[in-house]
Scaffold this active site. Structure first.
Site, mmCIF file in Angstrom:
data_model
loop_
_atom_site.group_PDB
_atom_site.id
_atom_site.type_symbol
_atom_site.label_atom_id
_atom_site.label_comp_id
_atom_site.label_asym_id
_atom_site.label_seq_id
_atom_site.Cartn_x
_atom_site.Cartn_y
_atom_site.Cartn_z
ATOM 1 N N LYS A 95 0.851 -1.188 0.000
ATOM 2 C CA LYS A 95 0.000 0.000 0.000
ATOM 3 C C LYS A 95 0.891 1.243 0.000
ATOM 4 O O LYS A 95 2.073 1.162 0.254
ATOM 5 C CB LYS A 95 -0.913 0.019 1.228
ATOM 6 C CG LYS A 95 -2.008 -1.045 1.170
ATOM 7 C CD LYS A 95 -2.910 -1.030 2.400
ATOM 8 C CE LYS A 95 -3.452 0.336 2.739
ATOM 9 N NZ LYS A 95 -4.186 0.980 1.625
ATOM 10 N N GLU A 104 -2.545 5.024 7.151
ATOM 11 C CA GLU A 104 -3.315 3.823 6.841
ATOM 12 C C GLU A 104 -2.926 2.673 7.752
ATOM 13 O O GLU A 104 -3.783 1.935 8.245
ATOM 14 C CB GLU A 104 -3.108 3.436 5.373
ATOM 15 C CG GLU A 104 -3.795 4.366 4.388
ATOM 16 C CD GLU A 104 -3.426 4.094 2.947
ATOM 17 O OE1 GLU A 104 -4.213 4.457 2.063
ATOM 18 O OE2 GLU A 104 -2.341 3.515 2.697
#
Length: 230
Positions: A95, A104
């Site tokens: 990611k 995140e």
């Protein structure tokens, strides 16, 4: 069709959301579809509180009328729904393509469950085709790059390390950091690489999400597949 698949995956992930939940909300193009689906449900009467993983997501969530909080006020979440740049068979992820990997990961780690939403093009047999983002502090960037290069070399990874945005106008994360994008091709041991990179003082976090994702909704031409971690 990729955007349509992203929308389908995001809308199916609403199956995870119940009244009264505390929901981590991811960043990126697929997560934006989830924000819109969540906003529609909120306007229809669903009661949830969201914790966004970026300023961009927070702005969209406010537009959609989703009540928001922070991990300071709400440190334990029920679920986080977020996209991914790559998903391997063990549900390890890359990611950070949207530049929000640190927040995140913090939000995902504070959640009882992380649910991934993606189109089928994100499925890989081995992580590394997508450039691995590494979030770093600006101070001592030159030394940090040398240390990152040495760790990659020790893993037999010879791909290029580039500063996102370029040397003259580097991309700056919401936390005030830079991102090094590393083109690796294939990562033989993602968990070991993440651990070694995180030993470098100038590295804030890597885009390798190991052991966090519990379920994925992956949409493609045949519909939406639900993948769970063994």
């Amino acid at each position: 069709m990729s955007d349509e698949f992203k929308r389908q995956a995001a809308e199916r992930a609403m199956d995870e959301i119940r009244d009264g939940m505390k929901v981590g909300i991811g960043t990126g193009s697929t997560a934006e579809h989830f924000v819109r689906a969540l906003g529609q449900a909120v306007r229809a009467g669903l009661k949830v509180t969201g914790v966004p993983t970026s300023e961009r997501t927070a702005a969209l969530a406010r537009e959609e009328g989703i009540p928001l909080s922070t991990l300071e006020d709400m440190p334990v979440l029920d679920v986080t729904v977020d996209g991914a740049d790559e998903i391997d068979p063990d549900m390890a992820l890359i990611k950070g393509g949207g530049g929000a990997l640190l927040r995140e990961k913090i939000v995902a780690a504070a959640s009882g469950k992380m649910v991934v939403i993606a189109d089928s093009g994100k499925l890989v047999q081995r992580l590394g085709r997508f450039p691995l983002p590494i979030e770093v502090v600006p101070f001592g960037l030159g030394a940090t790059r040398i240390a990152v290069r040495a760790v990659l070399d020790s893993h037999g990874l010879t791909g290029e390390v580039s500063l996102r945005g370029g040397e003259d106008h580097p991309f700056v994360t919401d936390g005030g950091h830079y991102i090094l994008d590393t083109s690796l091709g294939a990562i033989p041991d993602a968990a070991k690489l993440a651990a070694d990179l995180n030993l470098i003082p100038g590295v804030v976090e890597t885009g390798l999400f190991i052991g966090l994702a519990a379920k994925a909704y992956v949409a493609g031409p045949q519909g939406v597949d639900v993948i769970t971690k063994d």
